[in-house]
Design an enzyme around this catalytic site. Structure first.
Site, PDB file in Angstrom:
ATOM      1  N   LYS A  29       0.836  -1.200   0.000  1.00  0.00           N
ATOM      2  CA  LYS A  29       0.000   0.000   0.000  1.00  0.00           C
ATOM      3  C   LYS A  29       0.873   1.254   0.000  1.00  0.00           C
ATOM      4  O   LYS A  29       1.871   1.329   0.730  1.00  0.00           O
ATOM      5  CB  LYS A  29      -0.896  -0.031   1.243  1.00  0.00           C
TER       6      LYS A  29
ATOM      7  N   SER B 153      -9.231   2.217   2.607  1.00  0.00           N
ATOM      8  CA  SER B 153      -8.270   2.869   1.746  1.00  0.00           C
ATOM      9  C   SER B 153      -7.228   1.913   1.147  1.00  0.00           C
ATOM     10  O   SER B 153      -6.440   2.326   0.304  1.00  0.00           O
ATOM     11  CB  SER B 153      -7.535   3.964   2.535  1.00  0.00           C
TER      12      SER B 153
ATOM     13  N   SER C 241      -9.950   0.170   6.872  1.00  0.00           N
ATOM     14  CA  SER C 241      -9.301   0.264   5.564  1.00  0.00           C
ATOM     15  C   SER C 241      -8.723  -1.034   5.027  1.00  0.00           C
ATOM     16  O   SER C 241      -8.342  -1.092   3.855  1.00  0.00           O
ATOM     17  CB  SER C 241      -8.197   1.327   5.611  1.00  0.00           C
TER      18      SER C 241
END
Length: 448
Positions: A78, A152, A176
């Site tokens: 990420k 996210s 997330s």
């Protein structure tokens, strides 16, 4: 010819350790799939083609190859965790486009275990929202490309669901990991606070953000979690015996309804666990009526801290508003009083139950659209309407999982959430493994 795309991380690592395949062959095959499919999915901001192949060769030459739990396994990271030699953009035009000098500790642990970083994945700006889009690109759900992968950690989830990597690294500050995992049919675990090192953004959102794995199987999630936690080899799966499971179909956030596909998935999962010998009862945690306000305070305040050193003129309007609102709450949030009160209120519930089972989401994810160009209130409404189930467990700091279970009317995966007290990650993983055994899921989306 043996293909390694679609294999689990455990299968790939075993084959590399036994020298039935080289790390370069595995990584090259996954990079070819990224090149073929990512224009449709939008998972990656950066693909490290040459660097990843060179790192694969370095893994092959290691003297400890036969002991590496993730030997030759391609992973995605990420884009809010540093990867040496790559810029860290966190989905924003306001961040510096300069290479990181060192790996984040979790990335370093993955590499030490033999994993090869093939790329950095898209996130919404500053990882604020539960949809993944922005100036660097839009990430779609491989199961339903009309819809967002979630956020996210949306890019990481989409990369795994599309079979571009077998596992990925993400993190979870208000859901997330669990939100995109639920959208994309993946297994994830947000560990309890302190199990895995943080170091996310400018302060881990006051300790609410946790790093964790995204995988297609419980076993892969378990192995990756052990690596991230610095535990070396994962413990062998142990039957937890008969657990006391509370089934709750109530939204923690007042006024947010839960749709039938998700409540049905939770009911069906409860039935499966009951038939497997677990004690299942309907029971709702005593969520306070103020939980929505508490969640918003912490959510916005975390963004205020992350945005403080950035040029606001380069931030999207929704991010600027989020941070501006959060600045008003910084003093109250920093005391930690609201979180401690929530823990005190919810902990007695778990004296009667070992695990809480809930729907993972309230409804299907929003469309894959330019949400970063839309107003703050519209984003807040869309996020709250579909993902109210996750925030309480970031506020408490307790472990929680998303596990695929059932399908939505569109054919995309549905999912359930499992929650327990700190230190009981093994129980959650064991229960998830039982669901996987009794109701196996399709592991990757049918893109080809």
């Amino acid at each position: 010819m043996t293909t390694w795309v679609g294999r689990t991380a455990v299968e790939i690592a075993a084959a590399v350790r036994e020298k039935r395949v080289t790390p370069r062959e595995v990584v090259a095959e996954h990079l070819a799939r990224v090149e073929r499919l990512d224009a449709r999915v939008g998972a990656f901001r950066v693909v490290r083609t040459e660097a990843a192949l060179a790192e694969a060769d370095e893994v092959a030459a290691r003297g400890d190859l036969d002991r590496l739990p993730l030997a030759g396994v391609p992973v995605a990271v990420k884009d809010n965790l540093a990867v040496r030699g790559e810029s860290l953009r966190v989905g924003s035009a306001a961040t510096a486009d300069t290479p990181a000098l060192e790996d984040h500790v979790t990335v370093a642990r993955l590499r030490a275990a033999g994993a090869v970083v093939v790329g950095l994945t898209h996130v919404p700006e500053l990882c604020v929202f539960g949809t993944t889009e922005g100036v660097h690109g839009t990430t779609r759900n491989p199961w339903d490309p009309r819809r967002t992968a979630g956020g996210s950690s949306g890019g990481s989830a989409a990369a795994v669901a599309a079979g571009m990597v077998p596992v990925a690294l993400g993190n979870d500050g208000m859901g997330s990991l669990r939100i995109p995992a639920a959208n994309c049919g993946l297994v994830t675990i947000k560990p309890g606070h302190g199990v895995v090192p943080g170091g996310i953004g400018e302060g881990d959102w006051f300790g609410m953000s946790e790093n964790g794995p995204l995988a297609t199987t419980v076993r892969d999630a378990r192995v990756m979690l052990a690596v991230l936690a610095g535990a070396g080899e994962a413990d062998e799966e142990a039957a937890p015996g008969s657990l006391r499971v509370a089934l709750s179909l109530r939204s923690p956030i007042a006024g947010v309804p839960l749709s039938t596909p998700y409540t049905s998935a939770a009911r069906d999962a409860a039935g499966v666990l009951m038939r497997a010998g677990h004690q299942v009862r309907r029971a709702d945690p005593p969520y306070p009526a103020s939980l929505g306000v508490t969640s918003l305070m912490h959510w916005t305040a975390g963004t205020a801290v992350d945005a403080a050193s950035l040029d606001p003129r380069l931030l999207a309007r929704r991010t600027r508003v989020h941070a501006r609102i959060g600045r008003r709450f910084l003093g109250r949030v920093r005391t930690g009083r609201a979180r401690e009160e929530l823990r005190d209120r919810l902990k007695p519930f778990f004296t009667g139950y070992d695990v809480l089972l809930t729907p993972a989401l309230a409804r299907r994810s929003p469309s894959a659209a330019p949400w970063h160009e839309r107003g703050w209130l519209r984003n807040i409404a869309a996020n709250t309407a579909y993902s109210p189930m996750t925030p309480p467990w970031n506020l408490t700091g307790w472990p929680a999982m998303s596990v695929p279970f059932g399908t939505l009317p569109s054919g995309a995966p549905s999912a359930v959430q499992l929650v327990a007290l700190p230190g009981r990650e093994a129980d959650l993983l064991a229960l998830a493994a039982r669901l996987e055994e009794l109701r196996p899921w399709r592991r990757t989306a049918p893109l080809e």
